[in-house]
Design a protein around this motif. Structure first.
Motif, PDB file in Angstrom:
ATOM      1  N   TRP A 273       0.867  -1.184   0.000  1.00 42.70           N
ATOM      2  CA  TRP A 273       0.000   0.000   0.000  1.00 42.70           C
ATOM      3  C   TRP A 273       0.900   1.228   0.000  1.00 42.70           C
ATOM      4  CZ3 TRP A 273      -5.036   0.363  -0.902  1.00 42.70           C
ATOM      5  CH2 TRP A 273      -5.854  -0.753  -0.684  1.00 42.70           C
TER       6      TRP A 273
ATOM      7  N   ARG B  85     -11.594  -2.469  -5.834  1.00 44.83           N
ATOM      8  CA  ARG B  85     -10.639  -3.134  -6.719  1.00 44.83           C
ATOM      9  C   ARG B  85     -10.735  -2.541  -8.121  1.00 44.83           C
ATOM     10  NH1 ARG B  85     -10.604  -7.469 -10.301  1.00 44.83           N
ATOM     11  NH2 ARG B  85     -12.846  -7.818  -9.947  1.00 44.83           N
TER      12      ARG B  85
ATOM     13  N   THR C 165      -7.844  -6.460 -12.714  1.00 44.42           N
ATOM     14  CA  THR C 165      -6.522  -6.470 -12.097  1.00 44.42           C
ATOM     15  C   THR C 165      -6.627  -7.009 -10.676  1.00 44.42           C
ATOM     16  OG1 THR C 165      -6.568  -4.292 -10.989  1.00 44.42           O
ATOM     17  CG2 THR C 165      -6.091  -4.316 -13.360  1.00 44.42           C
TER      18      THR C 165
ATOM     19  N   THR D 111      -5.182  -5.044  -8.270  1.00 44.77           N
ATOM     20  CA  THR D 111      -4.812  -3.828  -7.554  1.00 44.77           C
ATOM     21  C   THR D 111      -6.049  -3.169  -6.958  1.00 44.77           C
ATOM     22  OG1 THR D 111      -4.986  -2.413  -9.513  1.00 44.77           O
ATOM     23  CG2 THR D 111      -2.862  -3.479  -9.103  1.00 44.77           C
TER      24      THR D 111
ATOM     25  N   TRP E   8      -7.674   0.569  -4.840  1.00 45.00           N
ATOM     26  CA  TRP E   8      -7.590   1.955  -4.390  1.00 45.00           C
ATOM     27  C   TRP E   8      -8.320   2.085  -3.053  1.00 45.00           C
ATOM     28  CZ3 TRP E   8      -4.582   5.507  -6.537  1.00 45.00           C
ATOM     29  CH2 TRP E   8      -4.293   5.466  -7.907  1.00 45.00           C
TER      30      TRP E   8
ATOM     31  N   HIS F 191      -2.862   3.272  -2.764  1.00 45.27           N
ATOM     32  CA  HIS F 191      -2.975   2.309  -3.853  1.00 45.27           C
ATOM     33  C   HIS F 191      -2.211   1.056  -3.491  1.00 45.27           C
ATOM     34  CE1 HIS F 191      -2.006   0.674  -7.977  1.00 45.27           C
ATOM     35  NE2 HIS F 191      -3.300   0.955  -8.115  1.00 45.27           N
TER      36      HIS F 191
ATOM     37  N   ASP G 292      -0.479  -2.291  -5.044  1.00 46.94           N
ATOM     38  CA  ASP G 292       0.003  -3.094  -6.166  1.00 46.94           C
ATOM     39  C   ASP G 292       0.177  -4.513  -5.674  1.00 46.94           C
ATOM     40  OD1 ASP G 292       0.270  -1.012  -8.170  1.00 46.94           O
ATOM     41  OD2 ASP G 292       1.885  -0.234  -6.924  1.00 46.94           O
TER      42      ASP G 292
END
Length: 381
Positions: A36, A351, A355, A357, A359, A378, A380
């Protein structure tokens, strides 16, 4: 009446906790931040916060909230846009809103928001590719066939078919408004009184779930219901002053809700208790969230559609953002990055479609007074 969430700031210390169905165990040390990271969201006027976020893909996301707020005084609507490389502030000078409450979108031509008006009517907003614009619907003054004046919209969702589901009170009762941007229809009102709805969630099966709170005995309890052509109202999530801020149904008999319970009395500015509860088709079971005082605010699902991340706020340790991560059959407290914000408070998580990933959004401090700013993180994965 809209329930008001407590926000305040103080610092303490609490290590990570892993929690399962009704059990909690400490982990040492607290789970790491799992990549994060803070992402700048510049341009808002303090005090500012982002309340909700929606992502259409890696290159397009919207976040909404309020700015220019001081204490209990109303602020102005705030909108942010992600273009794949940076967040930028959206010009909303044409809107007469004190805040934007919710946002949903699947592409640049199918994004919608609702807000808290400064006047008497609650507009529905549509993204035009550059900014948010008001659009007519049955019940909005000036719309064709209107005549109703007291319609308050509080939540919105958009399905993969771009059909829009809007929730709000109409003639004193909560109801869903369904449409495609051109034609709209109000569905049967909810068979329950004193309900505030803060979240609408669509399921691939076509079911529509709503969550919020319901007045009860001078306080309020958590409220959850399901629409699949008619309403099914679940038993309330019991508390003295408990509000559900978000939900995620993995199945009809496997539902997670989060929120905060403010209990009874206490000193001014008293924080609530973080609420995590699970529905098994028969009853709600409280699950210890790994910390007591604070709040849980948003739930995001993974690519399989299972609840995966929860945003929270730990009153006793505000030095970093707080999350719950689903780890098999348990939830584990995960702390965000150190340093970018003095005492971050997260309101929502989502989400990015297609992906792994995520937010999250909120504000840089738990006290919504200057110099608090809009805040974004965010993951990854």
């Amino acid at each position: 009446m809209r329930r008001r969430r407590f926000v305040a700031g103080t610092a303490g210390a609490l290590s990570g906790i892993a929690v399962g169905a009704g059990t909690a165990r400490a982990t040492a040390p607290a789970a790491r931040a799992q990549d994060w990271r803070p992402v700048p969201a510049p341009g808002s006027t303090p005090a500012a916060q982002l309340r909700r976020i929606a992502a259409a893909g890696p290159g397009l996301a919207w976040a909404v909230g309020e700015e220019g707020r001081y204490g209990s005084a109303d602020g102005r609507a705030l909108g942010m846009l992600w273009n794949g490389s940076a967040w930028t502030k959206t010009d909303l000078a044409h809107l007469n809103h004190s805040r934007l409450l919710d946002v949903a979108g699947t592409c640049a031509t199918a994004a919608w928001s609702v807000g808290m008006p400064n006047g008497t009517a609650s507009p529905l907003l549509r993204w035009d590719g550059t900014t948010w614009r008001e659009t007519g619907f049955p019940g909005f003054p000036g719309s064709s066939g209107s005549g109703e004046q007291d319609v308050r919209l509080t939540a919105v969702a958009v399905g993969p078919d771009r059909r829009v589901w809007v929730g709000g009170t109409r003639d004193g009762a909560f109801a869903l408004l369904r449409g495609d941007g051109k034609s709209w229809r109000w569905l049967d009102p909810l068979p329950a009184t004193g309900v505030n709805v803060y979240r609408i969630l669509l399921r691939p099966s076509g079911e529509v779930w709503v969550a919020g709170d319901q007045g009860a005995g001078g306080g309020w309890a958590g409220f959850v219901a399901r629409w699949n052509g008619s309403w099914t109202v679940l038993p309330t999530v019991q508390g003295v002053r408990l509000a559900v801020s978000d939900l995620h149904p993995d199945a009809v008999d496997d539902v997670w809700v989060v929120g905060s319970d403010f209990g009874v009395g206490g000193p001014p500015g008293r924080p609530g208790a973080a609420v995590l509860s699970h529905w098994d088709g028969t009853a709600w079971t409280p699950v210890p969230p790994g910390f007591s005082l604070g709040a849980l605010s948003g739930i995001a699902a993974d690519a399989r559609g299972r609840a995966a991340w929860i945003t929270g706020w730990d009153y006793r340790d505000q030095s970093r953002s707080t999350y719950l991560r689903r780890d098999g059959g348990a939830w584990t407290v995960v702390r965000g990055p150190a340093g970018p914000a003095p005492a971050p408070y997260l309101n929502d998580v989502t989400r990015v479609p297609g992906t792994s990933t995520f937010w999250s959004v909120g504000m840089s401090h738990s006290n919504p007074t200057p110099p608090t700013e809009a805040y974004v993180e965010h993951l990854d994965a």
